[in-house]
Design an enzyme around this catalytic site. Structure first.
Site, PDB file in Angstrom:
ATOM      1  N   HIS A   1      24.831  42.786  38.415  1.00  0.00           N
ATOM      2  CA  HIS A   1      25.737  41.700  38.814  1.00  0.00           C
ATOM      3  C   HIS A   1      27.205  42.073  38.591  1.00  0.00           C
ATOM      4  O   HIS A   1      28.080  41.617  39.314  1.00  0.00           O
ATOM      5  CB  HIS A   1      25.381  40.409  38.065  1.00  0.00           C
ATOM      6  CG  HIS A   1      24.060  39.832  38.504  1.00  0.00           C
ATOM      7  ND1 HIS A   1      23.334  38.959  37.726  1.00  0.00           N
ATOM      8  CD2 HIS A   1      23.345  40.011  39.655  1.00  0.00           C
ATOM      9  CE1 HIS A   1      22.226  38.630  38.385  1.00  0.00           C
ATOM     10  NE2 HIS A   1      22.207  39.252  39.544  1.00  0.00           N
TER      11      HIS A   1
ATOM     12  N   SER B   1      22.320  36.318  41.862  1.00  0.00           N
ATOM     13  CA  SER B   1      23.236  36.947  42.822  1.00  0.00           C
ATOM     14  C   SER B   1      23.743  35.956  43.889  1.00  0.00           C
ATOM     15  O   SER B   1      24.928  36.028  44.259  1.00  0.00           O
ATOM     16  CB  SER B   1      22.587  38.183  43.453  1.00  0.00           C
ATOM     17  OG  SER B   1      21.286  37.901  43.916  1.00  0.00           O
TER      18      SER B   1
ATOM     19  N   GLU C   1      14.667  34.762  50.850  1.00  0.00           N
ATOM     20  CA  GLU C   1      13.685  34.783  49.760  1.00  0.00           C
ATOM     21  C   GLU C   1      12.316  34.414  50.324  1.00  0.00           C
ATOM     22  O   GLU C   1      12.192  33.461  51.084  1.00  0.00           O
ATOM     23  CB  GLU C   1      14.129  33.779  48.667  1.00  0.00           C
ATOM     24  CG  GLU C   1      13.130  33.511  47.581  1.00  0.00           C
ATOM     25  CD  GLU C   1      12.699  34.746  46.799  1.00  0.00           C
ATOM     26  OE1 GLU C   1      13.538  35.567  46.409  1.00  0.00           O
ATOM     27  OE2 GLU C   1      11.471  34.896  46.602  1.00  0.00           O
TER      28      GLU C   1
ATOM     29  N   ASP D   1      17.611  43.955  46.321  1.00  0.00           N
ATOM     30  CA  ASP D   1      17.204  43.872  44.918  1.00  0.00           C
ATOM     31  C   ASP D   1      15.703  43.571  44.822  1.00  0.00           C
ATOM     32  O   ASP D   1      15.305  42.484  44.384  1.00  0.00           O
ATOM     33  CB  ASP D   1      18.055  42.754  44.251  1.00  0.00           C
ATOM     34  CG  ASP D   1      17.791  42.622  42.778  1.00  0.00           C
ATOM     35  OD1 ASP D   1      17.215  43.550  42.175  1.00  0.00           O
ATOM     36  OD2 ASP D   1      18.163  41.560  42.217  1.00  0.00           O
TER      37      ASP D   1
HETATM   38  C1  LIG Z   1      14.675  40.846  41.379  1.00  0.00           C
HETATM   39  S1  LIG Z   1      14.404  39.311  42.147  1.00  0.00           S
HETATM   40  C2  LIG Z   1      15.949  38.921  42.865  1.00  0.00           C
HETATM   41  C3  LIG Z   1      17.026  38.547  41.915  1.00  0.00           C
HETATM   42  C4  LIG Z   1      18.342  38.198  42.569  1.00  0.00           C
HETATM   43  N1  LIG Z   1      18.734  39.203  43.536  1.00  0.00           N
HETATM   44  C5  LIG Z   1      19.431  38.076  41.523  1.00  0.00           C
HETATM   45  O1  LIG Z   1      20.059  39.087  41.203  1.00  0.00           O
HETATM   46  O2  LIG Z   1      19.670  36.974  41.028  1.00  0.00           O
HETATM   47  C6  LIG Z   1      13.480  39.744  43.559  1.00  0.00           C
HETATM   48  C7  LIG Z   1      13.130  38.564  44.452  1.00  0.00           C
HETATM   49  O3  LIG Z   1      12.577  39.070  45.668  1.00  0.00           O
HETATM   50  C8  LIG Z   1      11.531  38.222  46.092  1.00  0.00           C
HETATM   51  N2  LIG Z   1      10.669  39.029  46.976  1.00  0.00           N
HETATM   52  C9  LIG Z   1       9.699  39.916  46.632  1.00  0.00           C
HETATM   53  N3  LIG Z   1       9.189  40.504  47.739  1.00  0.00           N
HETATM   54  C10 LIG Z   1       9.869  39.986  48.798  1.00  0.00           C
HETATM   55  C11 LIG Z   1       9.827  40.227  50.202  1.00  0.00           C
HETATM   56  N4  LIG Z   1       8.970  41.109  50.732  1.00  0.00           N
HETATM   57  N5  LIG Z   1      10.681  39.554  50.984  1.00  0.00           N
HETATM   58  C12 LIG Z   1      11.567  38.651  50.459  1.00  0.00           C
HETATM   59  N6  LIG Z   1      11.651  38.380  49.134  1.00  0.00           N
HETATM   60  C13 LIG Z   1      10.817  39.043  48.318  1.00  0.00           C
HETATM   61  C14 LIG Z   1      10.866  37.764  44.819  1.00  0.00           C
HETATM   62  O4  LIG Z   1      10.188  36.540  45.040  1.00  0.00           O
HETATM   63  C15 LIG Z   1      12.075  37.630  43.886  1.00  0.00           C
HETATM   64  O5  LIG Z   1      12.560  36.313  43.899  1.00  0.00           O
END
Ligand SMILES: C[S@@+](CC[C@H](N)C(=O)[O-])C[C@H]1O[C@@H](n2cnc3c(N)ncnc32)[C@H](O)[C@@H]1O
Length: 276
Positions: free
Chosen positions: A19, A100, A118, A164
């Site tokens: 971040h 994020s 998401e 991410d």
């Molecule tokens: C590491 S977290 C994201 C955190 C966020 N970027 C932050 O920094 O606050 C990863 C997210 O990706 C979602 N996710 C996993 N596979 C996915 C996919 N194929 N397509 C979209 N979202 C997905 C998960 O549900 C999760 O909420």
């Protein structure tokens, strides 16, 4: 099947590393007057309560954001500090932490456009509800890598994409670099931020090499290790394609500050893979 929930990990050392870089890149892009797009393809729910059962179960924020002092943050960390303190309503250690999407929403202007994606149904609903009254925000419920390629180039032609993944599916170590390469082909001037975990198995080594091989633009890599390799995640990595020219210097200047989150054997690395 999506089982990863970022609420268990919000505010940990990897979030601080990721971040902080995200905020620095946003700050740099905001120096130009023209509107930009911020595309966050693995967005999560957008905002986290560090006092809830998930965060308390792991306690990960205790060795992340909550381990940093409230005062005396270096100037280079100012944009990140601003959003973290705002989310925490100026209470320290913070009870609330911005994901994020919240960081992007807080740092950008009324003329910028924000696209958050998401796939997890409940995380998606929470994300949509959180930004329902922000007309700059467009929330999608689709596969991240499909949207990564489909959403670029944005009409603004300026901006960044945060990638991410949760790396729940082993195949992501292959599919993520592939999708990034396609996205770069469609938008060679976009800035792409790709996060990856440092795990004892070492899956990130070939992953990083693949990203290096399959992309073309200037590329910066940074890894923040909090301990020597062992059980669990021992570090956080980020590859930045088309980075701001100031980013490497800003990160170098924050080496001592990052040191507050390191145990013995910890290290912040900054490597220019391909120059500007
Ligand atoms: C590491 S977290 C994201 C955190 C966020 N970027 C932050 O920094 O606050 C990863 C997210 O990706 C979602 N996710 C996993 N596979 C996915 C996919 N194929 N397509 C979209 N979202 C997905 C998960 O549900 C999760 O909420």
């Amino acid at each position: 099947m999506l089982s990863y929930l970022h609420g268990f990990h919000a505010g940990n050392f990897a979030d601080v590393h990721k971040h902080l870089i995200f905020a620095l890149v946003l700050e740099h892009l905001l120096k130009k007057d023209k509107p930009m797009a911020v595309i966050d393809v693995y967005a999560g729910s957008g905002f986290y309560d560090l006092g809830d059962a998930r965060a308390k179960k792991t306690g990960e924020a205790d060795s992340g954001i909550a381990a940093l002092p409230d005062t005396a943050w270096p100037e280079a960390a100012a944009p990140y500090r601003e959003v973290v303190r705002r989310a925490a309503a100026h209470h320290w250690p913070p009870r609330f932490y911005p994901g994020s999407p919240q960081i992007a929403a807080d740092l950008t202007r009324s003329k910028d456009r924000l696209v958050f994606n998401e796939l997890h149904p409940r995380e998606y609903e929470a994300l949509k509800a959180r930004f329902a009254s922000d007309s700059r925000v467009h929330v999608h419920h689709r596969d991240a890598l499909e949207s990564l390629v489909a959403l670029v180039p944005p009409p603004e032609k300026r901006g960044l994409v945060l990638i991410d993944p949760s790396y729940e599916v082993k195949d992501e170590y292959r599919t993520v670099p592939e999708a990034l390469a396609k996205a770069e082909e469609r938008w060679p001037t976009g800035t792409f931020l790709l996060w990856y975990p440092l795990l004892a198995g070492g899956a990130h080594h070939p992953f990083v090499q693949t990203v290096e091989r399959q992309t073309n633009g200037p590329l910066l890599q940074t890894e923040f290790c909090v301990r020597p390799p062992g059980a669990g995640m021992y570090g956080s990595g980020m590859m930045i394609l088309n980075p701001p020219w100031t980013l490497a210097g800003s990160l170098e200047s924050l080496r001592g500050w990052f040191g507050q989150l390191q145990g013995p054997g910890g290290l912040l690395r900054v490597r220019e893979v391909r120059g500007q």
